[in-house]
Design a protein around this motif. Structure first.
Motif, PDB file in Angstrom:
ATOM      1  N   ALA A  53      20.597 -45.887 -33.809  1.00 55.87           N
ATOM      2  CA  ALA A  53      20.464 -47.225 -34.372  1.00 55.87           C
ATOM      3  C   ALA A  53      19.035 -47.512 -34.813  1.00 55.87           C
ATOM      4  CB  ALA A  53      20.918 -48.270 -33.357  1.00 55.87           C
ATOM      5  N   ARG A  54      18.058 -46.903 -34.151  1.00 54.44           N
ATOM      6  CA  ARG A  54      16.653 -47.183 -34.454  1.00 54.44           C
ATOM      7  C   ARG A  54      15.947 -46.050 -35.183  1.00 54.44           C
ATOM      8  NH1 ARG A  54      13.706 -48.138 -29.203  1.00 54.44           N
ATOM      9  NH2 ARG A  54      12.039 -48.826 -30.602  1.00 54.44           N
ATOM     10  N   CYS A  55      16.438 -44.827 -35.042  1.00 53.02           N
ATOM     11  CA  CYS A  55      15.790 -43.683 -35.683  1.00 53.02           C
ATOM     12  C   CYS A  55      16.214 -43.600 -37.148  1.00 53.02           C
ATOM     13  CB  CYS A  55      16.151 -42.391 -34.948  1.00 53.02           C
ATOM     14  SG  CYS A  55      15.506 -42.333 -33.252  1.00 53.02           S
ATOM     15  N   ARG A  56      15.237 -43.397 -38.023  1.00 55.47           N
ATOM     16  CA  ARG A  56      15.505 -43.400 -39.452  1.00 55.47           C
ATOM     17  C   ARG A  56      14.844 -42.204 -40.132  1.00 55.47           C
ATOM     18  NH1 ARG A  56      13.860 -49.720 -40.656  1.00 55.47           N
ATOM     19  NH2 ARG A  56      15.264 -50.672 -39.097  1.00 55.47           N
ATOM     20  N   GLU A  83      21.135 -33.020 -32.873  1.00 52.94           N
ATOM     21  CA  GLU A  83      21.882 -31.821 -33.214  1.00 52.94           C
ATOM     22  C   GLU A  83      22.320 -31.039 -31.982  1.00 52.94           C
ATOM     23  OE1 GLU A  83      19.133 -29.742 -35.679  1.00 52.94           O
ATOM     24  OE2 GLU A  83      19.413 -31.061 -37.417  1.00 52.94           O
ATOM     25  N   HIS A  84      22.048 -31.588 -30.798  1.00 52.18           N
ATOM     26  CA  HIS A  84      22.299 -30.824 -29.564  1.00 52.18           C
ATOM     27  C   HIS A  84      22.988 -31.670 -28.500  1.00 52.18           C
ATOM     28  CE1 HIS A  84      19.877 -27.408 -30.980  1.00 52.18           C
ATOM     29  NE2 HIS A  84      19.091 -28.314 -31.503  1.00 52.18           N
ATOM     30  N   PHE A  85      23.847 -32.583 -28.927  1.00 55.04           N
ATOM     31  CA  PHE A  85      24.542 -33.429 -27.966  1.00 55.04           C
ATOM     32  C   PHE A  85      25.367 -32.608 -26.974  1.00 55.04           C
ATOM     33  CE2 PHE A  85      24.559 -37.136 -31.196  1.00 55.04           C
ATOM     34  CZ  PHE A  85      23.309 -37.531 -30.756  1.00 55.04           C
ATOM     35  N   SER A  86      25.890 -31.476 -27.426  1.00 58.23           N
ATOM     36  CA  SER A  86      26.724 -30.653 -26.542  1.00 58.23           C
ATOM     37  C   SER A  86      25.925 -30.120 -25.353  1.00 58.23           C
ATOM     38  CB  SER A  86      27.340 -29.492 -27.322  1.00 58.23           C
ATOM     39  OG  SER A  86      26.338 -28.648 -27.870  1.00 58.23           O
ATOM     40  N   ASP A  87      24.620 -29.877 -25.541  1.00 53.16           N
ATOM     41  CA  ASP A  87      23.786 -29.404 -24.435  1.00 53.16           C
ATOM     42  C   ASP A  87      23.690 -30.461 -23.334  1.00 53.16           C
ATOM     43  OD1 ASP A  87      23.226 -26.998 -25.716  1.00 53.16           O
ATOM     44  OD2 ASP A  87      21.451 -27.802 -26.713  1.00 53.16           O
ATOM     45  N   TYR A  88      23.530 -31.714 -23.734  1.00 53.19           N
ATOM     46  CA  TYR A  88      23.397 -32.793 -22.756  1.00 53.19           C
ATOM     47  C   TYR A  88      24.747 -33.090 -22.097  1.00 53.19           C
ATOM     48  CZ  TYR A  88      19.611 -33.127 -26.126  1.00 53.19           C
ATOM     49  OH  TYR A  88      18.591 -32.816 -26.987  1.00 53.19           O
ATOM     50  N   ALA A 162      28.688 -46.822 -19.002  1.00 49.49           N
ATOM     51  CA  ALA A 162      27.657 -45.794 -18.912  1.00 49.49           C
ATOM     52  C   ALA A 162      27.961 -44.861 -17.755  1.00 49.49           C
ATOM     53  CB  ALA A 162      26.287 -46.445 -18.722  1.00 49.49           C
ATOM     54  N   TRP A 163      27.302 -43.720 -17.761  1.00 51.36           N
ATOM     55  CA  TRP A 163      27.350 -42.814 -16.610  1.00 51.36           C
ATOM     56  C   TRP A 163      25.990 -42.879 -15.927  1.00 51.36           C
ATOM     57  CZ3 TRP A 163      31.629 -40.710 -14.671  1.00 51.36           C
ATOM     58  CH2 TRP A 163      32.754 -40.601 -15.501  1.00 51.36           C
ATOM     59  N   ARG A 164      26.006 -43.223 -14.650  1.00 54.44           N
ATOM     60  CA  ARG A 164      24.773 -43.351 -13.882  1.00 54.44           C
ATOM     61  C   ARG A 164      24.715 -42.305 -12.775  1.00 54.44           C
ATOM     62  NH1 ARG A 164      21.578 -48.061 -14.179  1.00 54.44           N
ATOM     63  NH2 ARG A 164      22.358 -49.600 -15.699  1.00 54.44           N
ATOM     64  N   GLY A 209      16.322 -46.060  -8.681  1.00 52.19           N
ATOM     65  CA  GLY A 209      17.715 -46.449  -8.519  1.00 52.19           C
ATOM     66  C   GLY A 209      18.645 -45.536  -9.299  1.00 52.19           C
ATOM     67  N   ASP A 210      19.829 -46.030  -9.588  1.00 51.22           N
ATOM     68  CA  ASP A 210      20.860 -45.222 -10.251  1.00 51.22           C
ATOM     69  C   ASP A 210      20.623 -45.214 -11.762  1.00 51.22           C
ATOM     70  OD1 ASP A 210      21.881 -44.973  -7.725  1.00 51.22           O
ATOM     71  OD2 ASP A 210      23.576 -46.313  -8.039  1.00 51.22           O
ATOM     72  N   VAL A 211      19.783 -44.303 -12.215  1.00 52.09           N
ATOM     73  CA  VAL A 211      19.387 -44.268 -13.618  1.00 52.09           C
ATOM     74  C   VAL A 211      20.574 -43.896 -14.512  1.00 52.09           C
ATOM     75  CG1 VAL A 211      16.976 -43.737 -13.155  1.00 52.09           C
ATOM     76  CG2 VAL A 211      18.628 -41.876 -13.397  1.00 52.09           C
ATOM     77  N   ILE A 212      20.532 -44.391 -15.744  1.00 52.28           N
ATOM     78  CA  ILE A 212      21.555 -44.060 -16.734  1.00 52.28           C
ATOM     79  C   ILE A 212      21.322 -42.646 -17.262  1.00 52.28           C
ATOM     80  CG2 ILE A 212      22.343 -44.566 -19.088  1.00 52.28           C
ATOM     81  CD1 ILE A 212      21.991 -47.495 -18.537  1.00 52.28           C
ATOM     82  N   LEU A 213      22.382 -41.878 -17.358  1.00 50.65           N
ATOM     83  CA  LEU A 213      22.322 -40.541 -17.946  1.00 50.65           C
ATOM     84  C   LEU A 213      23.037 -40.481 -19.290  1.00 50.65           C
ATOM     85  CD1 LEU A 213      22.865 -38.258 -14.829  1.00 50.65           C
ATOM     86  CD2 LEU A 213      20.716 -39.115 -15.815  1.00 50.65           C
ATOM     87  N   SER A 214      23.961 -41.417 -19.519  1.00 49.03           N
ATOM     88  CA  SER A 214      24.678 -41.490 -20.786  1.00 49.03           C
ATOM     89  C   SER A 214      25.190 -42.915 -20.928  1.00 49.03           C
ATOM     90  CB  SER A 214      25.846 -40.503 -20.817  1.00 49.03           C
ATOM     91  OG  SER A 214      26.595 -40.634 -22.001  1.00 49.03           O
ATOM     92  N   ARG A 215      25.141 -43.448 -22.156  1.00 51.24           N
ATOM     93  CA  ARG A 215      25.592 -44.811 -22.373  1.00 51.24           C
ATOM     94  C   ARG A 215      26.365 -44.890 -23.690  1.00 51.24           C
ATOM     95  NH1 ARG A 215      19.934 -45.048 -23.689  1.00 51.24           N
ATOM     96  NH2 ARG A 215      19.604 -45.912 -25.791  1.00 51.24           N
ATOM     97  N   PRO A 216      27.049 -45.993 -23.935  1.00 51.46           N
ATOM     98  CA  PRO A 216      27.916 -46.071 -25.112  1.00 51.46           C
ATOM     99  C   PRO A 216      27.218 -45.819 -26.440  1.00 51.46           C
ATOM    100  CG  PRO A 216      28.384 -47.880 -23.609  1.00 51.46           C
ATOM    101  CD  PRO A 216      27.153 -47.203 -23.093  1.00 51.46           C
ATOM    102  N   ASP A 217      25.984 -46.289 -26.579  1.00 54.98           N
ATOM    103  CA  ASP A 217      25.299 -46.147 -27.866  1.00 54.98           C
ATOM    104  C   ASP A 217      24.457 -44.888 -27.961  1.00 54.98           C
ATOM    105  OD1 ASP A 217      23.564 -47.058 -25.918  1.00 54.98           O
ATOM    106  OD2 ASP A 217      22.384 -48.277 -27.291  1.00 54.98           O
ATOM    107  N   ALA A 218      24.444 -44.074 -26.928  1.00 52.12           N
ATOM    108  CA  ALA A 218      23.690 -42.827 -26.937  1.00 52.12           C
ATOM    109  C   ALA A 218      24.338 -41.865 -25.942  1.00 52.12           C
ATOM    110  CB  ALA A 218      22.234 -43.058 -26.573  1.00 52.12           C
ATOM    111  N   PRO A 219      24.707 -40.667 -26.385  1.00 48.94           N
ATOM    112  CA  PRO A 219      25.412 -39.737 -25.492  1.00 48.94           C
ATOM    113  C   PRO A 219      24.539 -39.125 -24.400  1.00 48.94           C
ATOM    114  CG  PRO A 219      24.962 -38.705 -27.597  1.00 48.94           C
ATOM    115  CD  PRO A 219      24.558 -40.145 -27.743  1.00 48.94           C
ATOM    116  N   SER A 220      23.257 -39.401 -24.442  1.00 48.37           N
ATOM    117  CA  SER A 220      22.368 -38.901 -23.395  1.00 48.37           C
ATOM    118  C   SER A 220      21.187 -39.850 -23.269  1.00 48.37           C
ATOM    119  CB  SER A 220      21.862 -37.493 -23.723  1.00 48.37           C
ATOM    120  OG  SER A 220      20.973 -37.019 -22.733  1.00 48.37           O
ATOM    121  N   SER A 221      20.699 -40.011 -22.061  1.00 49.70           N
ATOM    122  CA  SER A 221      19.521 -40.840 -21.846  1.00 49.70           C
ATOM    123  C   SER A 221      18.263 -40.003 -22.059  1.00 49.70           C
ATOM    124  CB  SER A 221      19.515 -41.383 -20.418  1.00 49.70           C
ATOM    125  OG  SER A 221      19.259 -40.325 -19.499  1.00 49.70           O
ATOM    126  N   TYR A 222      17.133 -40.686 -22.122  1.00 52.64           N
ATOM    127  CA  TYR A 222      15.856 -39.980 -22.220  1.00 52.64           C
ATOM    128  C   TYR A 222      15.688 -39.026 -21.042  1.00 52.64           C
ATOM    129  CZ  TYR A 222      10.889 -39.031 -21.746  1.00 52.64           C
ATOM    130  OH  TYR A 222       9.680 -38.388 -21.569  1.00 52.64           O
TER     131      TYR A 222
END
Length: 306
Positions: A53-56, A83-88, A162-164, A209-222
């Protein structure tokens, strides 16, 4: 920085193409390049573009232009996280298989309301090192069937979740103290780990705490993507700003859980604006492109920063 007798060290500069690079990015890029050159190492460029959504594309092109102006070159091909969502996803699946993550359904608004209600009543709520409230949801206590049914229902109705990481459970699987090797400086004003030996920092991932690893708008967290990327790219030395010093604790935990190698870390000083805060893309602090257009030379930037 120490060099491996077998393989050259690997450094990386990993900006997000969601705004203009500023002087803080320039410092990080130049330090990575100088360290790599001094050690006879390799220098990689990684574009952390998961936030679609923010990267252009124009910001990505500006990164290449700015780095070329600074006189920096990187190995090809450039790794783009998009290009590497499958890795995450594969890494997340490994954590799911061990029961170390859970689906979390509370929205940001619901989290804020929960915390506000407690604080309005005179109570307190724990916050992570960045000041965000820790996740209060009940899902971590659900049994496997409850979680499966909730996920199935959400998938059927389109309800986001999300997955936490279950931080308590994850930390409980580690049978040795978590540390990382640091060659930079601790953040100013901190009293981090005074009991540690010089260069050895005790990691306290539970503070997040229980950090996010994947969320609806991004398949992987930082946290997840940077940990997986550094391992897959063979990064041996992570050179980045002190704003990520404390986050290293989460990365060390994920490295341990996923059986990934541990890099050597160097957290450098932050470049602050006139108001004393670190430079930020979101506040449109002066970018390298604007400095270049004003007549400032790359040599002047290097002299200013180093």
């Amino acid at each position: 920085m120490p060099n491996s007798p077998l393989k050259p060290p690997v450094y990386r500069f990993a900006p997000s193409p969601n705004g203009a690079l500023h002087l803080g990015h320039a410092l990080s890029a130049l330090l990575n390049a100088d360290f790599a050159s001094a050690a006879g190492g390799r220098l990689l460029l990684r574009l952390e573009d998961i936030d679609r959504a923010r990267c252009r594309p124009e910001f990505e092109q500006a990164i290449f232009t700015d780095l070329a102006w600074l006189g920096l070159t990187f190995e090809e091909p450039v790794r783009r996280q998009s290009e590497h969502f499958s890795d995450y996803e594969a890494a997340l699946d490994r954590l799911k298989a061990r029961g170390l993550v859970y689906p979390a359904f509370l929205t940001r608004g619901e989290i804020r309301a929960h915390v506000a209600a407690i604080e309005a009543g005179g109570g307190t709520w724990p916050r992570d090192p960045d000041g965000a409230p820790l996740y209060p949801g009940p899902e971590r206590t659900w049994d496997a069937r409850q979680k499966e049914e909730a996920v199935a229902a959400a998938d059927a109705t389109g309800r986001p979740y999300a997955w936490r990481l279950d931080m308590g459970k994850a930390c409980g699987t580690v049978d040795r103290p978590l540390t990382w090797r640091e060659t930079g400086a601790r953040p100013q004003g901190g009293t981090d780990n005074p009991e540690s030996a010089a260069g050895a920092i005790t990691a306290r991932p539970e503070a997040w705490g229980d950090v996010i690893l994947s969320r609806p708008d991004a398949p992987s967290s930082y946290h997840l993507s940077v940990t997986v990327d550094d391992a897959l790219q063979g990064v041996t030395h992570v050179v980045r700003g002190q704003d990520l010093f404390h986050a290293t604790a989460v990365h060390r935990l994920l490295q341990t859980l996923l059986d990934l190698p541990e890099p050597l870390y160097h957290h450098h000083r932050l470049i602050l604006g006139p108001d004393g805060r670190k430079l930020s893309k979101s506040r449109r602090d002066t970018g390298l492109g604007a400095l270049r257009e004003s007549g400032l030379s790359a040599a002047h930037v290097r002299a200013l920063l180093l």
